[in-house]
Enzyme design. Sequence first.
Site, short mmCIF file in Angstrom:
data_model
loop_
_atom_site.label_atom_id
_atom_site.label_comp_id
_atom_site.label_asym_id
_atom_site.label_seq_id
_atom_site.Cartn_x
_atom_site.Cartn_y
_atom_site.Cartn_z
N CYS A 23 3.61 21.27 -146.33
CA CYS A 23 3.05 22.56 -146.73
C CYS A 23 2.10 23.17 -145.71
CB CYS A 23 2.37 22.44 -148.09
SG CYS A 23 3.54 22.09 -149.41
N HIS A 71 6.99 39.75 -151.81
CA HIS A 71 7.49 39.78 -150.43
C HIS A 71 6.37 39.94 -149.41
CE1 HIS A 71 11.33 40.01 -152.44
NE2 HIS A 71 11.88 39.64 -151.28
N GLU A 129 4.86 26.91 -158.54
CA GLU A 129 5.43 26.97 -157.20
C GLU A 129 6.91 26.60 -157.24
OE1 GLU A 129 3.72 24.66 -154.11
OE2 GLU A 129 1.81 25.72 -154.19
#
Length: 139
Positions: A23, A71, A129
Site C-alpha cells: 500500500c 476519480h 476499501e
Amino acid sequence: MYGLKTESSFDAAHFLTDYDGKCENLHGHRWRVVAYIEQDRLQSDGQAKDMVVDFGDFKHALRALTEELDHMFIVEEGSLAPETVACLERETFKLFVVPFRTTSENLARYFYERLEKRGFPVSLVEVYETPLNCAYYSK
C-alpha cells in the site's frame, strides 16, 4: 432509537506514507461509504414529520460528498515533493489533498464530520476499501 442508513461509492487512487508494504505504492479502490444516522425521536412537524430526516436529503448529501472524491488521486498534504505535485497538475491529474494520512479510518472520520457539519445526526460511517474489509468511525 430510530435510524437511517445510506451508501455511496467512488473510485479513487491513494498511497500510504511511511508504510512498509504494497500500500505504499500508488493504487486505487472502489471505495464504498455507508453512513448511519440516529435520533431518539422522529420529527414532529413539517415535511419530515414522523421521519428521522428526509431520506432524500440524507442520500443526496452523502452522494455529493463522495462525488467530490470520484476519480481523484487522494494525497496526504506534504507527502509528495512540490515538484511532483506541480508535474501531476501540469499533466491534468486531479488531486484531492487532505491534511491526514489516507487510511480508511481517516476517510471514515472525514465523511462523518462532513455529514455532521451539514446537520445530520450521524452515528457511524463505514468506509470499505474492498468488499470484505472496512474501517469505521463513530463518536
